[in-house]
Design a protein around this motif. Sequence first.
Motif, PDB file in Angstrom:
ATOM      1  N   ASP A   5       0.484  -0.924   0.306  1.00 62.07           N
ATOM      2  CA  ASP A   5      -0.072   0.358   0.149  1.00 62.07           C
ATOM      3  C   ASP A   5       0.659   1.288  -0.438  1.00 62.07           C
ATOM      4  N   PRO A   6       0.230   2.845  -0.497  1.00 63.53           N
ATOM      5  CA  PRO A   6       1.420   3.286  -0.933  1.00 63.53           C
ATOM      6  C   PRO A   6       1.145   4.126   1.047  1.00 63.53           C
ATOM      7  N   SER A   7       1.153   3.476   2.169  1.00 58.22           N
ATOM      8  CA  SER A   7       1.501   4.320   2.782  1.00 58.22           C
ATOM      9  C   SER A   7       2.006   3.974   4.008  1.00 58.22           C
ATOM     10  N   GLU A   8       2.853   2.712   3.584  1.00 51.48           N
ATOM     11  CA  GLU A   8       3.130   1.587   4.248  1.00 51.48           C
ATOM     12  C   GLU A   8       4.479   2.208   4.370  1.00 51.48           C
ATOM     13  N   PHE A   9       5.513   3.104   3.765  1.00 49.97           N
ATOM     14  CA  PHE A   9       6.369   3.545   4.664  1.00 49.97           C
ATOM     15  C   PHE A   9       5.902   4.084   5.583  1.00 49.97           C
TER      16      PHE A   9
END
Length: 219
Positions: free
Chosen positions: A26-30
């Motif tokens: 997901d783009p929010s993983e980091f």
Amino acid sequence: PRKEKFKSEIYSGEELEQLFKVIQGDPSEFGVIMAAFYGLRRSEIVGLKWDAIDFENKKISIQHTVVTAKVNGTVTEIARDKTKTKSSCRTLPLIPACEQMLNKMKKEQEQNRKVCGKSYCTDYLDYIYVDPMGKRIRPDFLSQHFPDFLVAHQMKRIRFHDLRHSCAGILISSGVPLLEVQQWLGHSTYQTTADLYVHLDFSTKLKSSETINTILEKE
């Protein structure tokens, strides 16, 4: 009548483990990883630059932030070499699993730049958290996307900032002294002692990193 103090929800270690599984890709993983393990604020996550990562000495420096503000009636992003408070400017141990993630992200960014060619945005080459086209992730994206992600995956809904509180909760429940937790997060619980912060040496911070890293070792 006095306004009731806001009580935040936090995730337990088990809930965080489940979150780390479903958040992969997901783009929010980091952002989620950095908030949960390091207790970073969204402005600190988005503001991370590659020169803040010392791969040789295994350290990560929190010294640059990106915030959203209104300037002349227009919402804009402000990047600055300044943190929320003096104590927020800190150096922490680089957790092994996070180091692996950063190395992977660096390779992906280099590959995306080659693939996209002239279409790739070169304004944020020094920033870590960018999208596949090279544009820096907005601070508001994390706050807006994260709760929706939790709803979509039928998980307990918390605010993105509550991941920071979850980090603190795990450290405290694991027996890490409150003063060390305050240093890890870069803030003081008691405003009256904020100016009297006792800066811990790096070896003491390593104990905090070892406690947080035990969750990653299970993955």
